[in-house]
Design a protein around this motif. Structure first.
Motif, PDB file in Angstrom:
ATOM      1  N   THR A   1      -0.350   0.514  -6.575  1.00 44.30           N
ATOM      2  CA  THR A   1      -1.016  -0.705  -7.032  1.00 44.30           C
ATOM      3  C   THR A   1      -0.148  -1.401  -8.073  1.00 44.30           C
ATOM      4  O   THR A   1       0.061  -2.615  -8.028  1.00 44.30           O
ATOM      5  CB  THR A   1      -2.386  -0.384  -7.653  1.00 44.30           C
ATOM      6  OG1 THR A   1      -3.098   0.509  -6.797  1.00 44.30           O
ATOM      7  CG2 THR A   1      -3.193  -1.645  -7.876  1.00 44.30           C
TER       8      THR A   1
ATOM      9  N   LYS B   1      -9.464   1.431   2.670  1.00 34.15           N
ATOM     10  CA  LYS B   1     -10.284   0.369   2.091  1.00 34.15           C
ATOM     11  C   LYS B   1      -9.754  -1.025   2.410  1.00 34.15           C
ATOM     12  O   LYS B   1     -10.502  -2.002   2.337  1.00 34.15           O
ATOM     13  CB  LYS B   1     -10.385   0.563   0.580  1.00 34.15           C
ATOM     14  CG  LYS B   1     -11.138   1.829   0.190  1.00 34.15           C
ATOM     15  CD  LYS B   1     -11.239   1.977  -1.315  1.00 34.15           C
ATOM     16  CE  LYS B   1     -11.944   3.263  -1.688  1.00 34.15           C
ATOM     17  NZ  LYS B   1     -12.064   3.428  -3.162  1.00 34.15           N
ATOM     18  N   ILE B   2      -8.483  -1.106   2.772  1.00 39.24           N
ATOM     19  CA  ILE B   2      -7.899  -2.396   3.149  1.00 39.24           C
ATOM     20  C   ILE B   2      -8.022  -2.654   4.648  1.00 39.24           C
ATOM     21  O   ILE B   2      -7.957  -3.807   5.104  1.00 39.24           O
ATOM     22  CB  ILE B   2      -6.415  -2.442   2.708  1.00 39.24           C
ATOM     23  CG1 ILE B   2      -6.327  -2.594   1.187  1.00 39.24           C
ATOM     24  CG2 ILE B   2      -5.652  -3.559   3.392  1.00 39.24           C
ATOM     25  CD1 ILE B   2      -6.888  -3.908   0.643  1.00 39.24           C
TER      26      ILE B   2
ATOM     27  N   GLU C   1     -10.797  -4.362  -5.441  1.00 35.00           N
ATOM     28  CA  GLU C   1     -11.461  -3.279  -6.158  1.00 35.00           C
ATOM     29  C   GLU C   1     -11.063  -3.346  -7.635  1.00 35.00           C
ATOM     30  O   GLU C   1     -10.785  -2.339  -8.286  1.00 35.00           O
ATOM     31  CB  GLU C   1     -11.113  -1.904  -5.561  1.00 35.00           C
ATOM     32  CG  GLU C   1     -12.082  -0.808  -5.990  1.00 35.00           C
ATOM     33  CD  GLU C   1     -11.667   0.581  -5.532  1.00 35.00           C
ATOM     34  OE1 GLU C   1     -12.219   1.054  -4.520  1.00 35.00           O
ATOM     35  OE2 GLU C   1     -10.782   1.183  -6.160  1.00 35.00           O
TER      36      GLU C   1
ATOM     37  N   GLU D   1      -5.137   7.077 -13.051  1.00 33.75           N
ATOM     38  CA  GLU D   1      -5.792   5.962 -12.358  1.00 33.75           C
ATOM     39  C   GLU D   1      -6.339   4.899 -13.307  1.00 33.75           C
ATOM     40  O   GLU D   1      -6.214   3.688 -13.030  1.00 33.75           O
ATOM     41  CB  GLU D   1      -6.914   6.498 -11.461  1.00 33.75           C
ATOM     42  CG  GLU D   1      -6.423   7.236 -10.221  1.00 33.75           C
ATOM     43  CD  GLU D   1      -6.059   8.679 -10.476  1.00 33.75           C
ATOM     44  OE1 GLU D   1      -5.617   9.361  -9.536  1.00 33.75           O
ATOM     45  OE2 GLU D   1      -6.207   9.139 -11.635  1.00 33.75           O
TER      46      GLU D   1
ATOM     47  N   HIS E   1      -4.390  -2.829  -4.048  1.00 30.42           N
ATOM     48  CA  HIS E   1      -5.742  -2.255  -4.063  1.00 30.42           C
ATOM     49  C   HIS E   1      -5.868  -1.130  -5.078  1.00 30.42           C
ATOM     50  O   HIS E   1      -4.993  -0.273  -5.196  1.00 30.42           O
ATOM     51  CB  HIS E   1      -6.107  -1.700  -2.681  1.00 30.42           C
ATOM     52  CG  HIS E   1      -7.474  -1.097  -2.643  1.00 30.42           C
ATOM     53  ND1 HIS E   1      -7.723   0.190  -3.072  1.00 30.42           N
ATOM     54  CD2 HIS E   1      -8.680  -1.608  -2.289  1.00 30.42           C
ATOM     55  CE1 HIS E   1      -9.010   0.453  -2.970  1.00 30.42           C
ATOM     56  NE2 HIS E   1      -9.614  -0.621  -2.489  1.00 30.42           N
ATOM     57  N   GLY E   2      -6.973  -1.138  -5.812  1.00 33.17           N
ATOM     58  CA  GLY E   2      -7.423   0.033  -6.539  1.00 33.17           C
ATOM     59  C   GLY E   2      -6.618   0.459  -7.743  1.00 33.17           C
ATOM     60  O   GLY E   2      -6.314  -0.338  -8.624  1.00 33.17           O
TER      61      GLY E   2
ATOM     62  N   HIS F   1      -5.864  -8.476  -6.722  1.00 34.53           N
ATOM     63  CA  HIS F   1      -6.245  -7.079  -6.950  1.00 34.53           C
ATOM     64  C   HIS F   1      -7.635  -6.832  -6.366  1.00 34.53           C
ATOM     65  O   HIS F   1      -8.627  -7.352  -6.879  1.00 34.53           O
ATOM     66  CB  HIS F   1      -6.235  -6.769  -8.446  1.00 34.53           C
ATOM     67  CG  HIS F   1      -6.478  -5.324  -8.764  1.00 34.53           C
ATOM     68  ND1 HIS F   1      -7.013  -4.898  -9.965  1.00 34.53           N
ATOM     69  CD2 HIS F   1      -6.266  -4.188  -8.032  1.00 34.53           C
ATOM     70  CE1 HIS F   1      -7.104  -3.578  -9.967  1.00 34.53           C
ATOM     71  NE2 HIS F   1      -6.662  -3.126  -8.804  1.00 34.53           N
TER      72      HIS F   1
ATOM     73  N   GLU G   1      -5.895   3.788   0.033  1.00 30.06           N
ATOM     74  CA  GLU G   1      -5.758   2.337  -0.032  1.00 30.06           C
ATOM     75  C   GLU G   1      -5.876   1.725   1.361  1.00 30.06           C
ATOM     76  O   GLU G   1      -6.551   0.703   1.552  1.00 30.06           O
ATOM     77  CB  GLU G   1      -4.398   1.970  -0.640  1.00 30.06           C
ATOM     78  CG  GLU G   1      -4.234   2.305  -2.096  1.00 30.06           C
ATOM     79  CD  GLU G   1      -2.803   2.123  -2.542  1.00 30.06           C
ATOM     80  OE1 GLU G   1      -2.551   1.221  -3.359  1.00 30.06           O
ATOM     81  OE2 GLU G   1      -1.928   2.891  -2.075  1.00 30.06           O
TER      82      GLU G   1
ATOM     83  N   LEU H   1       0.843  -1.204   0.000  1.00 27.26           N
ATOM     84  CA  LEU H   1       0.000   0.000   0.000  1.00 27.26           C
ATOM     85  C   LEU H   1       0.872   1.245   0.000  1.00 27.26           C
ATOM     86  O   LEU H   1       1.980   1.234   0.544  1.00 27.26           O
ATOM     87  CB  LEU H   1      -0.904   0.022   1.240  1.00 27.26           C
ATOM     88  CG  LEU H   1      -1.730  -1.236   1.542  1.00 27.26           C
ATOM     89  CD1 LEU H   1      -2.425  -1.096   2.886  1.00 27.26           C
ATOM     90  CD2 LEU H   1      -2.747  -1.489   0.436  1.00 27.26           C
TER      91      LEU H   1
ATOM     92  N   THR I   1      -3.821   3.189  -7.763  1.00 29.97           N
ATOM     93  CA  THR I   1      -2.721   4.123  -7.556  1.00 29.97           C
ATOM     94  C   THR I   1      -1.441   3.594  -8.199  1.00 29.97           C
ATOM     95  O   THR I   1      -1.371   2.452  -8.649  1.00 29.97           O
ATOM     96  CB  THR I   1      -2.452   4.352  -6.059  1.00 29.97           C
ATOM     97  OG1 THR I   1      -1.797   3.195  -5.507  1.00 29.97           O
ATOM     98  CG2 THR I   1      -3.750   4.628  -5.303  1.00 29.97           C
TER      99      THR I   1
END
Length: 356
Positions: free
Chosen positions: A102, A15-16, A120, A134, A96-97, A118, A12, A7, A99
């Protein structure tokens, strides 16, 4: 089961966070590897969640947040050639996500020979360069990962067109719903003396291109005529205001308050009491949907469906759409969403099944 989370940003981590708490409940060994992308805000959020520093590995140490494209580029190149660090060999490396972290986490997973998950995954605006970078990050992450945790059928469908269907798990909702529910139970109440609006504006394509930036400033000035406006400053927004001093003076004269970024528990409390929210961020779109707060989205496209046609207006940066929302924001208020699904549990069940 052993898990490693790579992260780099507070978003991030937010949400994690439910996955970290669930890992501890299930007595799963876990570690978080910090890329240093958002040194200041990431560690503020780490402390807000009372997470143990013994579980954290700081690969690239940083005390600041990236505020410009050149700074992001040099950090990314440093991280790209950084040797992956881990305290144990995990069964999965989780990213995650959308960024830059990621992408870095996916690359590090390949170097270590570890399956990449992965979370999201599968969200898309359908426009390669919006949001930038993004959307590109998401598409790269899809290619680097082996397991996809997709927050809804639209995300599943997007992934199914390019990935093996048996590797995709539909989590129904985003893990952010778990984060919000955890925060709502103990958020910090903010006492403000009159009705207010929260603004959170930071997208690269908005602050970097003058016509869009002017729409953002114009919208804040219009909102300030009837409400106290609290503008939560991201590093890139603060940097933009330093170069556009005239815009900053206009905001000051209009009484717009410039706030530092808030820990998640306090920010959710701030959102929950706002008359409405002005944002260009996908996470704010979701948070407002879960809380039932009217949300004016200052973007042309969004990768998320939450709240559209209900509490959220995708303005397309169109002045008429913006003005209509500002005049009729009350009509967009909804009851908070009651979701029985727990995406975090679905993810853990899927990972445990994959190990059998």
């Amino acid at each position: 089961m052993k898990l490693s989370f790579v992260l780099g940003t507070a978003g991030e981590l937010i949400k994690i966070y439910p996955l970290l708490t669930e890992a501890s409940k299930r007595e799963v060994e876990w570690q978080v590897v910090s890329t240093g992308q958002s040194g200041k805000n990431f560690f503020m959020q780490w402390q807000d969640f009372y997470l143990p520093e013994t579980q954290l590995i700081r690969v690239i140490k940083s005390e600041t947040d990236l505020a410009s494209a050149p700074a992001a580029f040099f950090w990314f190149m440093r991280a790209l050639f950084q040797k992956p660090v881990t305290r144990f060999l995990p069964d999965f490396q989780i990213v995650h996500g959308d960024t830059l972290s990621t992408v870095i986490g996916g690359i590090w997973a390949r170097r270590l020979g570890i399956p990449c998950v992965h979370v999201e995954s599968g969200l898309t605006s359908g426009k390669v360069f919006e949001p930038f970078p993004e959307e590109i990050n998401r598409r790269i992450a899809v290619r680097l990962a082996q397991y996809y945790m997709a927050p809804g059928q639209n995300a599943v469908d997007f992934l199914s067109r390019s990935q093996a269907k048996n590797l995709i798990t539909n989590t129904i909702e985003n893990t952010l719903i778990d984060s919000v529910q955890l925060a709502v139970s103990n958020y910090s109440v903010t006492t403000i003396d009159k009705p207010y609006v929260v603004a959170n504006l930071h997208r690269f394509e908005n602050v970097s291109f003058l016509p869009r930036w002017q729409v953002l400033i114009s919208t804040l000035l219009k909102a300030s005529k009837k409400h106290k406006v609290i503008l939560v400053l991201h590093p890139q927004t603060r940097a933009k205001l330093k170069t556009d001093t005239e815009a900053e003076k206009k905001l000051m004269r209009a009484g717009v308050e410039l706030w530092e970024r808030q820990p998640f528990s306090k920010f959710i409390g701030l959102l929950s009491q706002a008359d409405y929210v002005i944002s260009d961020g996908g996470s704010n779109q979701e948070e407002c949907y879960y809380l039932g707060i009217p949300c004016l989205l200052l973007r042309q496209h969004t990768e998320r469906q939450e709240g559209l046609g209900q509490n959220c207006v995708l303005s397309g940066l169109n002045e008429n759409h913006i003005d209509n929302f500002l005049q009729n924001y009350i009509s967009f208020r909804r009851q908070p969403v009651c979701v029985k699904t727990q995406p975090t549990s679905i993810i853990f069940d899927a990972l445990e099944k994959a190990l059998r």
